[in-house]
Design a protein around this motif. Sequence first.
Motif, short mmCIF file in Angstrom:
data_model
loop_
_atom_site.label_atom_id
_atom_site.label_comp_id
_atom_site.label_asym_id
_atom_site.label_seq_id
_atom_site.Cartn_x
_atom_site.Cartn_y
_atom_site.Cartn_z
N VAL A 119 -46.84 9.06 -8.26
CA VAL A 119 -48.11 8.87 -7.55
C VAL A 119 -48.78 7.56 -7.99
O VAL A 119 -49.42 6.88 -7.19
N ALA A 120 -48.58 7.20 -9.28
CA ALA A 120 -49.13 5.93 -9.75
C ALA A 120 -48.46 4.75 -9.03
O ALA A 120 -49.10 3.74 -8.74
N ALA A 121 -47.16 4.91 -8.72
CA ALA A 121 -46.43 3.84 -8.03
C ALA A 121 -46.73 3.84 -6.53
O ALA A 121 -46.77 2.79 -5.90
N PHE A 122 -46.92 5.03 -5.97
CA PHE A 122 -47.08 5.16 -4.52
C PHE A 122 -48.02 6.34 -4.24
O PHE A 122 -47.57 7.49 -4.14
N ALA A 123 -49.31 6.05 -4.11
CA ALA A 123 -50.33 7.10 -4.00
C ALA A 123 -50.09 8.08 -2.84
O ALA A 123 -50.38 9.27 -2.98
N PRO A 124 -49.55 7.64 -1.68
CA PRO A 124 -49.37 8.59 -0.57
C PRO A 124 -48.45 9.78 -0.88
O PRO A 124 -48.49 10.79 -0.18
N TYR A 125 -47.63 9.69 -1.95
CA TYR A 125 -46.81 10.85 -2.31
C TYR A 125 -47.67 12.10 -2.46
O TYR A 125 -47.25 13.21 -2.14
N GLU A 126 -48.87 11.92 -2.99
CA GLU A 126 -49.75 13.07 -3.22
C GLU A 126 -50.20 13.67 -1.87
O GLU A 126 -50.25 14.89 -1.73
#
Length: 146
Positions: A119-126
């Motif tokens: 999530v730190a690398a790619f916020a939309p995962y959340e």
Amino acid sequence: MAEYIPSPRDWVREQVELYEKSGGTQGNTLRDTGLPVILVTHTGNKTGAIRKTPLMRVKDGARYVLVGSQGGAPSNPEWVYNLRANPNIELRDRTEVFAMKTHEVKDAAERARLWQLAVAAFAPYEDYRKKTAREIPVFVAEPVRQ
Ligand code: F42
């Protein structure tokens, strides 16, 4: 040598082509977000064909975290089944190419730790996690000594 079957999705196929043709200097981000993308070459579990899948670049030291989010779609991406059947991959991170072996992370605490990195690398995962009822598969890819 196994046959390469490109992705049926135009934008994915085009990204793979540009990424490889440029030796990793182009097509290495998610559209114009500037967020880095890796390229995973793996083996189709039914066809035995070579498959190439761009994924977001999530690192855990020398290891990479592969997230089977598929935009929060209700079903897993096909590549998840391919890695479960054959964990050996080639991973391209921009100009570098590594032989790697993957395993799926099942331990809840380790999954939670890796999810934070993802999530730190790619916020939309959340957002994708909230959107889907399935548990999003998480794999770790580690370098193989050659
Ligand atoms: N997807 C993610 O899940 N996570 C990411 O972080 C991610 C980032 C990303 C960045 C850039 C980009 O261009 C794409 C990105 N994607 C990300 C999308 C990703 O590249 C995949 O397109 C997506 O995850 C869907 O994966 P998929 O394996 O389901 O691909 C589909 C489109 C596909 O190729 N389907 C094939 C087909 O012909 O329909 C089948 C492919 C296949 O592996 N077949 C197997 C075989 O044996 O050959 C059989 C599989 C089986 O069990 O039935």
